[in-house]
Design an enzyme around this catalytic site. Structure first.
Site, PDB file in Angstrom:
ATOM      1  N   SER A 155      65.458 128.220 -55.838  1.00  0.00           N
ATOM      2  CA  SER A 155      66.717 127.478 -55.860  1.00  0.00           C
ATOM      3  C   SER A 155      67.239 127.424 -54.426  1.00  0.00           C
ATOM      4  O   SER A 155      66.851 128.260 -53.594  1.00  0.00           O
ATOM      5  CB  SER A 155      67.735 128.234 -56.714  1.00  0.00           C
ATOM      6  OG  SER A 155      69.052 127.757 -56.477  1.00  0.00           O
ATOM      7  N   TYR A 168      72.243 135.610 -60.548  1.00  0.00           N
ATOM      8  CA  TYR A 168      71.339 134.464 -60.336  1.00  0.00           C
ATOM      9  C   TYR A 168      70.889 134.388 -58.867  1.00  0.00           C
ATOM     10  O   TYR A 168      69.694 134.262 -58.569  1.00  0.00           O
ATOM     11  CB  TYR A 168      72.062 133.182 -60.758  1.00  0.00           C
ATOM     12  CG  TYR A 168      71.204 131.941 -60.671  1.00  0.00           C
ATOM     13  CD1 TYR A 168      70.336 131.597 -61.704  1.00  0.00           C
ATOM     14  CD2 TYR A 168      71.263 131.104 -59.555  1.00  0.00           C
ATOM     15  CE1 TYR A 168      69.547 130.459 -61.626  1.00  0.00           C
ATOM     16  CE2 TYR A 168      70.478 129.966 -59.473  1.00  0.00           C
ATOM     17  CZ  TYR A 168      69.625 129.644 -60.510  1.00  0.00           C
ATOM     18  OH  TYR A 168      68.850 128.515 -60.425  1.00  0.00           O
TER      19      TYR A 168
HETATM   20  C1  BGC Z   1      71.492 126.128 -60.356  1.00  0.00           C
HETATM   21  C2  BGC Z   1      72.358 124.957 -60.743  1.00  0.00           C
HETATM   22  C3  BGC Z   1      73.125 124.441 -59.534  1.00  0.00           C
HETATM   23  C4  BGC Z   1      72.221 124.235 -58.347  1.00  0.00           C
HETATM   24  C5  BGC Z   1      72.992 123.886 -57.083  1.00  0.00           C
HETATM   25  C6  BGC Z   1      70.632 125.719 -59.205  1.00  0.00           C
HETATM   26  O1  BGC Z   1      69.749 126.740 -58.846  1.00  0.00           O
HETATM   27  O2  BGC Z   1      70.728 126.543 -61.464  1.00  0.00           O
HETATM   28  O3  BGC Z   1      73.261 125.336 -61.755  1.00  0.00           O
HETATM   29  O4  BGC Z   1      73.734 123.203 -59.867  1.00  0.00           O
HETATM   30  O5  BGC Z   1      71.462 125.394 -58.106  1.00  0.00           O
HETATM   31  O6  BGC Z   1      74.062 124.737 -56.870  1.00  0.00           O
END
Ligand code: BGC
Length: 270
Positions: A155, A168
């Protein structure tokens, strides 16, 4: 030189968390590129069957399998079923992931463990089984120039801190070093490990961020490209990282984020 009509022809891919969102998009893209795709899901059997139906409708091959990637016995079974069916695995897309958001001082251990279990431990367990199989098979030039390819779904939050999402963000920071470390460890065996770092992609995980025009306009402030990403954007990147076109690429995160990492707040400030 072997000329393949499709980039991933004759290869077998496992995509975890493939019943929806980015996983579903990646599964379909790999199938269109010729790979047989194992569509993993943890609870949504119907949605996984839908993805498989679309794959088969386009002349592709695959099967669905239920497995919780945070459970070792489930992961071992997913790999042994795949190898029983297709003989080997060429590509792992470590995609399964979730969010359990909370203010940090209110975050329960259960929320922390759940996210780390799926997003990080799940990637460890699947990557370990994939690497074992890649080592066993070695390079077969008629399949690929690499002994195997792993794509970790990370991410932008492997680098962007994210208030209210400590579990996360920590999991994705962990994925970054897991990916780089195993890329370094197994590059001599021609195993390639890379990540994709999606920004905001239109999927159920961030529904609240794009569902209303107000939310969507707010979100666009973070995206220089001024559009949300689609699962297909990530699918194309996954095909490239899985194919021999990226044979000399190892240990990178390919950000698919419309420029989210470009400090968009500086567009008109600073
Ligand atoms: C998340 C999303 C978020 C995106 C940008 C991703 O890794 O799961 O919820 O919109 O990152 O912030």
């Amino acid at each position: 030189m072997i000329v393949k009509t499709k980039k991933l022809q004759g290869q077998v891919a496992i995509v975890t968390g493939a019943s929806s969102g980015i996983g579903a998009g990646v599964a379909k893209a790999l199938a269109s590129a010729g790979a047989a795709v194992v569509v993993n899901y943890s609870s949504s059997a119907d949605k996984a069957e839908e993805v498989l139906k679309e794959i088969k409708g386009e002349g592709g091959d695959g099967f669905t399998i239920k497995a919780d990637v945070s459970k070792e016995e489930d992961v071992l079974r997913m790999f042994s079923e795949t190898i029983k069916r297709y003989g080997t695995v060429d590509i792992l897309v470590n995609n399964a992931g979730l969010q359990k958001d909370a203010k940090f001082h209110e975050m329960s251990l259960e929320q922390w463990d759940h996210v780390i279990g799926i997003n990080l431990t799940g990637q460890f367990l699947c990557a370990r089984e994939a690497i074992k199989e890649f080592i066993k098979r070695g390079v077969s030039p008629e399949r690929s120039l690499s002994a195997g390819k792993i794509i970790c779904m990370s991410s932008v939050h492997e680098v962007i801190p994210w208030a209210g999402h400590a579990n996360y963000a920590a999991s994705k920071g962990g994925v970054m070093m897991l990916m780089k470390t195993i890329a370094q460890e197994y590059a001599p065996l021609k195993i390639r490990v890379n990540s994709i770092g999606p920004g905001a992609i239109r999927t159920p995980i961030n529904y609240a961020a794009w569902q209303t025009p107000q939310a969507y306009n707010q979100l666009l402030k973070l995206i220089p490209a001024k559009r949300i990403g689609e699962a297909e954007d990530v699918g194309r990147a996954a095909v490239w990282l899985a194919s021999d076109d990226s044979e000399y690429v190892n240990g990178i995160t390919l950000f698919v984020d419309g420029g989210m990492l470009l400090y968009p707040g500086f567009e008109d400030n600073g």
